[in-house]
Design an enzyme around this catalytic site. Structure first.
Site, PDB file in Angstrom:
ATOM      1  N   GLU A 234      39.617  -4.493  84.194  1.00 38.59           N
ATOM      2  CA  GLU A 234      38.256  -5.045  84.167  1.00 38.59           C
ATOM      3  C   GLU A 234      37.938  -5.791  82.877  1.00 38.59           C
ATOM      4  O   GLU A 234      37.074  -5.377  82.110  1.00 38.59           O
ATOM      5  CB  GLU A 234      37.248  -3.901  84.308  1.00 38.59           C
ATOM      6  CG  GLU A 234      37.265  -3.233  85.654  1.00 38.59           C
ATOM      7  CD  GLU A 234      36.347  -2.008  85.711  1.00 38.59           C
ATOM      8  OE1 GLU A 234      35.945  -1.662  86.818  1.00 38.59           O
ATOM      9  OE2 GLU A 234      36.054  -1.410  84.661  1.00 38.59           O
TER      10      GLU A 234
ATOM     11  N   ARG B  69      34.918  -9.429  78.074  1.00 36.92           N
ATOM     12  CA  ARG B  69      34.919 -10.220  76.842  1.00 36.92           C
ATOM     13  C   ARG B  69      36.063 -11.227  76.796  1.00 36.92           C
ATOM     14  O   ARG B  69      35.876 -12.375  76.385  1.00 36.92           O
ATOM     15  CB  ARG B  69      35.056  -9.235  75.672  1.00 36.92           C
ATOM     16  CG  ARG B  69      35.216  -9.836  74.314  1.00 36.92           C
ATOM     17  CD  ARG B  69      35.594  -8.747  73.298  1.00 36.92           C
ATOM     18  NE  ARG B  69      35.049  -7.467  73.663  1.00 36.92           N
ATOM     19  CZ  ARG B  69      33.942  -6.944  73.139  1.00 36.92           C
ATOM     20  NH1 ARG B  69      33.304  -7.575  72.192  1.00 36.92           N
ATOM     21  NH2 ARG B  69      33.485  -5.784  73.554  1.00 36.92           N
TER      22      ARG B  69
ATOM     23  N   ARG C 100      25.066  -9.029  68.346  1.00 38.13           N
ATOM     24  CA  ARG C 100      26.297  -8.310  68.004  1.00 38.13           C
ATOM     25  C   ARG C 100      26.470  -8.116  66.490  1.00 38.13           C
ATOM     26  O   ARG C 100      27.071  -7.145  66.064  1.00 38.13           O
ATOM     27  CB  ARG C 100      27.531  -8.998  68.609  1.00 38.13           C
ATOM     28  CG  ARG C 100      27.533  -8.962  70.136  1.00 38.13           C
ATOM     29  CD  ARG C 100      28.888  -9.287  70.741  1.00 38.13           C
ATOM     30  NE  ARG C 100      29.835  -8.196  70.579  1.00 38.13           N
ATOM     31  CZ  ARG C 100      30.774  -8.129  69.665  1.00 38.13           C
ATOM     32  NH1 ARG C 100      30.935  -9.131  68.810  1.00 38.13           N
ATOM     33  NH2 ARG C 100      31.567  -7.095  69.578  1.00 38.13           N
TER      34      ARG C 100
ATOM     35  N   TYR D   5      26.692  -4.226  65.730  1.00 41.29           N
ATOM     36  CA  TYR D   5      28.033  -3.678  65.471  1.00 41.29           C
ATOM     37  C   TYR D   5      28.612  -4.124  64.132  1.00 41.29           C
ATOM     38  O   TYR D   5      29.779  -3.836  63.849  1.00 41.29           O
ATOM     39  CB  TYR D   5      29.012  -4.116  66.570  1.00 41.29           C
ATOM     40  CG  TYR D   5      28.499  -3.959  67.972  1.00 41.29           C
ATOM     41  CD1 TYR D   5      28.206  -2.701  68.500  1.00 41.29           C
ATOM     42  CD2 TYR D   5      28.320  -5.067  68.797  1.00 41.29           C
ATOM     43  CE1 TYR D   5      27.731  -2.559  69.789  1.00 41.29           C
ATOM     44  CE2 TYR D   5      27.852  -4.931  70.088  1.00 41.29           C
ATOM     45  CZ  TYR D   5      27.553  -3.673  70.583  1.00 41.29           C
ATOM     46  OH  TYR D   5      27.082  -3.539  71.853  1.00 41.29           O
TER      47      TYR D   5
ATOM     48  N   CYS E 208      11.651 -11.421  61.899  1.00 41.98           N
ATOM     49  CA  CYS E 208      11.036 -10.726  60.764  1.00 41.98           C
ATOM     50  C   CYS E 208      11.847  -9.519  60.333  1.00 41.98           C
ATOM     51  O   CYS E 208      11.326  -8.406  60.305  1.00 41.98           O
ATOM     52  CB  CYS E 208       9.634 -10.288  61.153  1.00 41.98           C
ATOM     53  SG  CYS E 208       8.615 -11.696  61.488  1.00 41.98           S
TER      54      CYS E 208
ATOM     55  N   TYR F 285      28.552 -10.941  75.834  1.00 44.10           N
ATOM     56  CA  TYR F 285      27.542 -10.074  75.223  1.00 44.10           C
ATOM     57  C   TYR F 285      26.605 -10.847  74.295  1.00 44.10           C
ATOM     58  O   TYR F 285      26.126 -10.326  73.298  1.00 44.10           O
ATOM     59  CB  TYR F 285      28.199  -8.891  74.499  1.00 44.10           C
ATOM     60  CG  TYR F 285      29.152  -8.132  75.408  1.00 44.10           C
ATOM     61  CD1 TYR F 285      28.660  -7.378  76.462  1.00 44.10           C
ATOM     62  CD2 TYR F 285      30.540  -8.224  75.255  1.00 44.10           C
ATOM     63  CE1 TYR F 285      29.537  -6.711  77.333  1.00 44.10           C
ATOM     64  CE2 TYR F 285      31.413  -7.566  76.119  1.00 44.10           C
ATOM     65  CZ  TYR F 285      30.895  -6.809  77.141  1.00 44.10           C
ATOM     66  OH  TYR F 285      31.751  -6.162  78.000  1.00 44.10           O
TER      67      TYR F 285
END
Ligand code: LLP
Length: 444
Positions: A296, A299, A340, A344, A371, A401
């Site tokens: 599967e 990305r 991202r 992360y 902000c 993503y």
């Protein structure tokens, strides 16, 4: 254009970038910025590389494999249509993703439904639509799905999501098969085995196989080998107990891509050969007939095919404690369209896309307009010291993503998703408008 941009990206004569034969300045003019641009040839080429690469590698062992595109990476009904046309299957992880896949014409039998907490409505819809597999993630779900299937007088095709204990991939939040987390049923504790027996006994369920997903941004083939061994071991134990060899084993996605020139990738053909060999070794060791496999990737199909185009607004030069300076380049989006980096600590790169500059490179940081000081798109990158208001900036490898994790923080408008090919652009998701925003708000 280096190894991070998608395959059709070029510098045209006057120095601007083009992708899929379209000049980014024209795309920015037509669709506004920020803009997610998807290189159709690149994305579909990667899907094909997985399908053909894995098909050939498993074929050498006389085995079959299906490739499910993990649509959480990037989804539109037009992408679902591409996947259908390119003989792919699709993984969806919610009722919403399921509807978009169906709208694109993906045949339900080629769809797998995931989720650790599917609602009754999602399970019912998936069953009525006739999805090919529902990946059950808990004892509660097994009971619930069985009851719904019996009520509808249908049999639900299921796989059980297994937590193998193999921990792989980058950030803790994207590693998914270690024990202390919410997904799946644990192999080590015996919960997985119990769930298999439960599915086997349930009149409303047809137990097709087992599924695992060990994490994301994985470079090491060893992790897949370990995972395959544990999965096939479980399958053999189930056969020893029941006499049944489960038909299917899904090893999930997680193949790494390059976000910056310093990164390595796990390219489809290398992944295919490595995973097939690992699986063959595991089958040899554990015994039993070969199951049908599936993977599967999300990305690795969508990520490298996408870039985000921003317009530069404000440029500031800030003195640093080490005596140096940093050029802060603020763009017209940020953590709402690009989650991202803040989530992360992911690394990206960027380039000025509307021209080439002869100016000295400057140590730079690309930031958004939200902000929050953590609103960073690219933490460290060299950009020309004459980068200025009005320039277009391209950030590559944002296809996965990016849009799917975007939001309306600070009431910003989410960018459009446009695919390009052979000089033509096609809108997949239109840009939010102010009217959209006001229509979601109920006036006093
Ligand atoms: N299959 C399952 C069951 C998954 O949960 C996932 C990802 C995939 C396949 C696809 O993984 P991929 O090949 O795309 O790595 N938002 C995070 C990634 C979360 C992935 C969740 N599941 C990120 O931006 O890195």
């Amino acid at each position: 254009m280096g190894e991070v941009f998608s395959t059709t990206v070029r510098r045209v004569a006057d120095g601007a970038l083009s992708v899929g034969g379209c000049d980014v300045r024209d795309l920015a003019g037509a669709y506004g910025t920020p803009l997610y641009i998807v290189d159709e040839e690149d994305l579909r080429g990667r899907a094909r590389a997985f399908r053909e690469g894995f098909g050939a590698a498993f074929g050498r062992y006389g085995a079959e494999v299906d490739v499910y595109y993990a649509s959480k990476a990037l989804l539109s009904s037009k992408i679902a249509r591409w996947m259908f046309e390119d003989d792919m299957c699709m993984d969806v992880a919610s009722g919403g993703e399921l509807e978009i896949a169906l709208r694109g014409g993906m045949p339900p039998e080629r769809i797998g439904l995931h989720g650790n907490n599917k609602s009754d409505a999602e399970l019912r819809r998936a069953l009525e639509a006739g999805v090919g597999r529902i990946i059950v993630d808990s004892m509660t779900e097994i009971e619930t799905l069985n009851a719904i299937a019996l009520e509808l007088d249908l049999v639900a095709p299921v796989m059980v999501r297994i937590t193998t204990g193999v921990h792989a991939g980058g950030h803790e939040y994207i590693a998914t098969a270690h024990e202390d987390q919410k997904f799946g049923l644990s192999l080590a504790s015996g919960a997985a085995f119990e769930a298999l027996l439960e599915c086997h006994d349930a009149a409303g369920l047809r137990l097709n196989g087992i599924h695992t997903h060990i994490g994301s941004q994985i470079l090491s083939l060893d992790a897949f080998q370990e995972s395959a061994e544990r999965m096939l071991g479980l399958r053999a134990a189930f056969a020893a107990d029941t006499g049944i060899w489960l038909d299917e084993v899904d090893l999930g996605g997680g193949f790494a891509i390059r976000y910056t020139p310093d990164d390595e990738e796990l390219a489809p053909h290398r992944a295919a050969a490595g995973v097939a060999d690992a699986v063959a070794a595991a089958v040899d060791k554990v015994g039993g007939p070969w199951p049908r496999f599936s993977i599967e990737p999300g990305r690795a199909i969508a990520g490298p095919a996408g870039m985000t185009l921003y317009r530069v607004g404000v440029v500031k030069h800030v003195a640093l404690e080490d005596g140096g300076a940093r050029q802060y380049v603020a763009v017209d989006g940020g953590m709402s369209d690009h989650m991202r980096t803040i989530t992360y600590g992911a690394s990206y790169t960027a380039t000025v896309a509307s021209r080439v500059s002869e100016a000295e490179p400057a140590r730079s940081r690309v930031v958004g307009k939200h902000c929050e000081s953590g609103d960073i798109v690219v933490k460290d990158v060299e950009l020309p010291s004459d980068t200025s208001r009005g320039d277009l900036l391209a950030v590559p490898a944002t296809g996965a993503y990016g849009r799917t994790m975007s939001n309306n923080y600070n009431a910003l408008l989410r960018p459009a998703v446009v695919s390009v090919r052979d000089g033509e652009a096609d809108v997949h998701i239109r840009r939010d408008t102010l009217e959209d925003l006001l229509s979601w708000d109920v006036a006093p």
